[in-house]
Write a protein that holds these residues in place. Sequence first.
Motif, PDB file in Angstrom:
ATOM      1  N   ASP A 213     -29.145   3.827  25.636  1.00  0.00           N
ATOM      2  CA  ASP A 213     -28.260   4.989  25.564  1.00  0.00           C
ATOM      3  C   ASP A 213     -26.801   4.562  25.682  1.00  0.00           C
ATOM      4  O   ASP A 213     -25.918   5.196  25.112  1.00  0.00           O
ATOM      5  CB  ASP A 213     -28.592   5.977  26.687  1.00  0.00           C
ATOM      6  N   VAL A 214     -26.587   3.522  26.447  1.00  0.00           N
ATOM      7  CA  VAL A 214     -25.224   3.033  26.673  1.00  0.00           C
ATOM      8  C   VAL A 214     -25.263   1.506  26.694  1.00  0.00           C
ATOM      9  O   VAL A 214     -26.160   0.921  27.296  1.00  0.00           O
ATOM     10  CB  VAL A 214     -24.669   3.531  28.029  1.00  0.00           C
ATOM     11  N   ILE A 215     -24.308   0.893  26.006  1.00  0.00           N
ATOM     12  CA  ILE A 215     -24.162  -0.562  26.087  1.00  0.00           C
ATOM     13  C   ILE A 215     -22.736  -0.887  26.514  1.00  0.00           C
ATOM     14  O   ILE A 215     -21.773  -0.364  25.953  1.00  0.00           O
ATOM     15  CB  ILE A 215     -24.467  -1.241  24.730  1.00  0.00           C
ATOM     16  N   PHE A 216     -22.624  -1.730  27.520  1.00  0.00           N
ATOM     17  CA  PHE A 216     -21.333  -2.323  27.880  1.00  0.00           C
ATOM     18  C   PHE A 216     -21.365  -3.754  27.344  1.00  0.00           C
ATOM     19  O   PHE A 216     -22.260  -4.524  27.700  1.00  0.00           O
ATOM     20  CB  PHE A 216     -21.144  -2.382  29.405  1.00  0.00           C
ATOM     21  N   CYS A 217     -20.411  -4.106  26.483  1.00  0.00           N
ATOM     22  CA  CYS A 217     -20.302  -5.499  26.046  1.00  0.00           C
ATOM     23  C   CYS A 217     -18.810  -5.833  26.074  1.00  0.00           C
ATOM     24  O   CYS A 217     -18.101  -5.680  25.080  1.00  0.00           O
ATOM     25  CB  CYS A 217     -20.885  -5.688  24.647  1.00  0.00           C
ATOM     26  N   ARG A 218     -18.360  -6.249  27.244  1.00  0.00           N
ATOM     27  CA  ARG A 218     -16.918  -6.353  27.459  1.00  0.00           C
ATOM     28  C   ARG A 218     -16.515  -7.785  27.795  1.00  0.00           C
ATOM     29  O   ARG A 218     -17.171  -8.483  28.564  1.00  0.00           O
ATOM     30  CB  ARG A 218     -16.501  -5.423  28.601  1.00  0.00           C
ATOM     31  N   ASN A 219     -15.417  -8.188  27.195  1.00  0.00           N
ATOM     32  CA  ASN A 219     -14.769  -9.459  27.545  1.00  0.00           C
ATOM     33  C   ASN A 219     -15.636 -10.685  27.308  1.00  0.00           C
ATOM     34  O   ASN A 219     -15.557 -11.655  28.051  1.00  0.00           O
ATOM     35  CB  ASN A 219     -14.290  -9.406  29.009  1.00  0.00           C
ATOM     36  N   VAL A 220     -16.490 -10.616  26.304  1.00  0.00           N
ATOM     37  CA  VAL A 220     -17.214 -11.822  25.896  1.00  0.00           C
ATOM     38  C   VAL A 220     -16.928 -12.141  24.426  1.00  0.00           C
ATOM     39  O   VAL A 220     -16.703 -13.299  24.074  1.00  0.00           O
ATOM     40  CB  VAL A 220     -18.737 -11.724  26.168  1.00  0.00           C
ATOM     41  N   ALA A 221     -16.892 -11.120  23.569  1.00  0.00           N
ATOM     42  CA  ALA A 221     -16.674 -11.362  22.139  1.00  0.00           C
ATOM     43  C   ALA A 221     -15.285 -11.938  21.874  1.00  0.00           C
ATOM     44  O   ALA A 221     -15.046 -12.540  20.823  1.00  0.00           O
ATOM     45  CB  ALA A 221     -16.891 -10.078  21.342  1.00  0.00           C
ATOM     46  N   ILE A 222     -14.375 -11.792  22.850  1.00  0.00           N
ATOM     47  CA  ILE A 222     -13.030 -12.373  22.687  1.00  0.00           C
ATOM     48  C   ILE A 222     -13.092 -13.903  22.597  1.00  0.00           C
ATOM     49  O   ILE A 222     -12.157 -14.520  22.119  1.00  0.00           O
ATOM     50  CB  ILE A 222     -12.082 -11.968  23.844  1.00  0.00           C
ATOM     51  N   TYR A 223     -14.197 -14.476  23.054  1.00  0.00           N
ATOM     52  CA  TYR A 223     -14.335 -15.942  22.999  1.00  0.00           C
ATOM     53  C   TYR A 223     -15.022 -16.406  21.714  1.00  0.00           C
ATOM     54  O   TYR A 223     -15.179 -17.600  21.494  1.00  0.00           O
ATOM     55  CB  TYR A 223     -15.137 -16.447  24.209  1.00  0.00           C
ATOM     56  N   PHE A 224     -15.485 -15.465  20.895  1.00  0.00           N
ATOM     57  CA  PHE A 224     -16.244 -15.819  19.689  1.00  0.00           C
ATOM     58  C   PHE A 224     -15.327 -15.816  18.464  1.00  0.00           C
ATOM     59  O   PHE A 224     -14.291 -15.146  18.448  1.00  0.00           O
ATOM     60  CB  PHE A 224     -17.371 -14.805  19.457  1.00  0.00           C
ATOM     61  N   ASP A 225     -15.764 -16.507  17.396  1.00  0.00           N
ATOM     62  CA  ASP A 225     -15.008 -16.419  16.151  1.00  0.00           C
ATOM     63  C   ASP A 225     -15.343 -15.095  15.450  1.00  0.00           C
ATOM     64  O   ASP A 225     -16.274 -14.381  15.858  1.00  0.00           O
ATOM     65  CB  ASP A 225     -15.240 -17.650  15.255  1.00  0.00           C
ATOM     66  N   ALA A 226     -14.577 -14.776  14.406  1.00  0.00           N
ATOM     67  CA  ALA A 226     -14.690 -13.448  13.791  1.00  0.00           C
ATOM     68  C   ALA A 226     -16.103 -13.141  13.279  1.00  0.00           C
ATOM     69  O   ALA A 226     -16.638 -12.054  13.561  1.00  0.00           O
ATOM     70  CB  ALA A 226     -13.646 -13.292  12.688  1.00  0.00           C
ATOM     71  N   PRO A 227     -16.762 -14.061  12.545  1.00  0.00           N
ATOM     72  CA  PRO A 227     -18.103 -13.703  12.055  1.00  0.00           C
ATOM     73  C   PRO A 227     -19.109 -13.505  13.193  1.00  0.00           C
ATOM     74  O   PRO A 227     -19.956 -12.604  13.136  1.00  0.00           O
ATOM     75  CB  PRO A 227     -18.502 -14.922  11.197  1.00  0.00           C
ATOM     76  N   THR A 228     -19.010 -14.325  14.254  1.00  0.00           N
ATOM     77  CA  THR A 228     -19.955 -14.195  15.384  1.00  0.00           C
ATOM     78  C   THR A 228     -19.730 -12.858  16.091  1.00  0.00           C
ATOM     79  O   THR A 228     -20.679 -12.153  16.453  1.00  0.00           O
ATOM     80  CB  THR A 228     -19.758 -15.368  16.375  1.00  0.00           C
ATOM     81  N   ARG A 229     -18.468 -12.506  16.291  1.00  0.00           N
ATOM     82  CA  ARG A 229     -18.134 -11.235  16.949  1.00  0.00           C
ATOM     83  C   ARG A 229     -18.662 -10.055  16.124  1.00  0.00           C
ATOM     84  O   ARG A 229     -19.305  -9.152  16.644  1.00  0.00           O
ATOM     85  CB  ARG A 229     -16.603 -11.147  17.090  1.00  0.00           C
ATOM     86  N   ARG A 230     -18.396 -10.105  14.809  1.00  0.00           N
ATOM     87  CA  ARG A 230     -18.808  -9.015  13.927  1.00  0.00           C
ATOM     88  C   ARG A 230     -20.329  -8.836  13.959  1.00  0.00           C
ATOM     89  O   ARG A 230     -20.846  -7.746  14.134  1.00  0.00           O
ATOM     90  CB  ARG A 230     -18.335  -9.349  12.503  1.00  0.00           C
TER      91      ARG A 230
END
Length: 301
Positions: A213-230
């Motif tokens: 119902d809810v996902i928190f995904c905070r302050n981790v994708a900032i370390y990934f490259d654009a395709p991995t983040r997407r």
Amino acid sequence: MQVIDGDILAISRLVYELCGLTLDASKGYLIESRLGDIAKTAGCANFAELAQKARSADGRAIQTAIIDAITTQETLFFRDQSPFDTLQYKVLPDLIDARAGTPFARRLRILSAACSTGQEPYSIAITLCETLPDAALWNINIQGVDISNAAIRQASYGHFADIEMQRGMKPHLMTKYFQREPGGWKAKDELRAMMTFSRRSLLQPIADMGPFDVIFCRNVAIYFDAPTRRELFFRLADRLTPDGCLFVGSSECLVDLGPRFAPRHHCRGTYYQPCSADSNVLSFPTTGPLSQAIASLASCR
Ligand SMILES: C[S@@+](CC[C@H](N)C(=O)[O-])C[C@H]1O[C@@H](n2cnc3c(N)ncnc32)[C@H](O)[C@@H]1O
């Protein structure tokens, strides 16, 4: 131990494969400071040799040590505050109204992706308990996942040192939801009963998880490259219920990922809802009785 020619490429390739983090040539100091002791203990003359050892058949323990050391586990209770206010005063009331009378009334599934040492999922659990006085009678699961073994160990034990409690935990919530233990505070069983933790890489398939119902995904994708983040955010969107909500970090924004993510704003908080490929947002009623009652009580802080 100093980084020498060839070290950065060897270690950054390994780290990228292990956890998706990108280390460029400017990160030599990080490799030296975080991986130096591991290289010494493993008897390696340089970091390229460490990478090689980690890849060997018995390199599993070295891989674990590298992941624990190279990941940044900075976190605190109620980090940025506004996501927790938005959860309490907007997202939960809307979900509860929308689910009333369905087989999913009184059932909540929440994911804290990259939960670090647990401050985020414990803050979510406290927010739920503060919002739902009868939370113990609900079917609630807050799942915390992180790639770091050490972080997940602390999160599932639920012990926090005094200095960690001083970072974001309000005194009245501390005594309500934690009990004193030597060296710190331990989460009470009523909180821990609604939580599960597992070591897991967000780069691996997550189709077996949720729906949430809810996902928190905070302050981790900032370390990934654009395709991995997407790719990560698209896979997370697939694990949300149609009326589910995704929270990202305060410096993060998903508008560049296109119409799959509809931003929603409440007071100072932003969250995202998944849109299906061929329609607008799959919205749910936001004017139900609980929404209205809580909206009239809550003022934007
Ligand atoms: C800066 S912390 C963020 C913690 C928390 N979400 C918050 O915002 O306070 C980043 C976390 O991401 C985790 N992490 C890094 N790469 C990961 C991956 N591929 N899969 C799962 N977790 C990862 C790290 O171990 C670390 O605990």
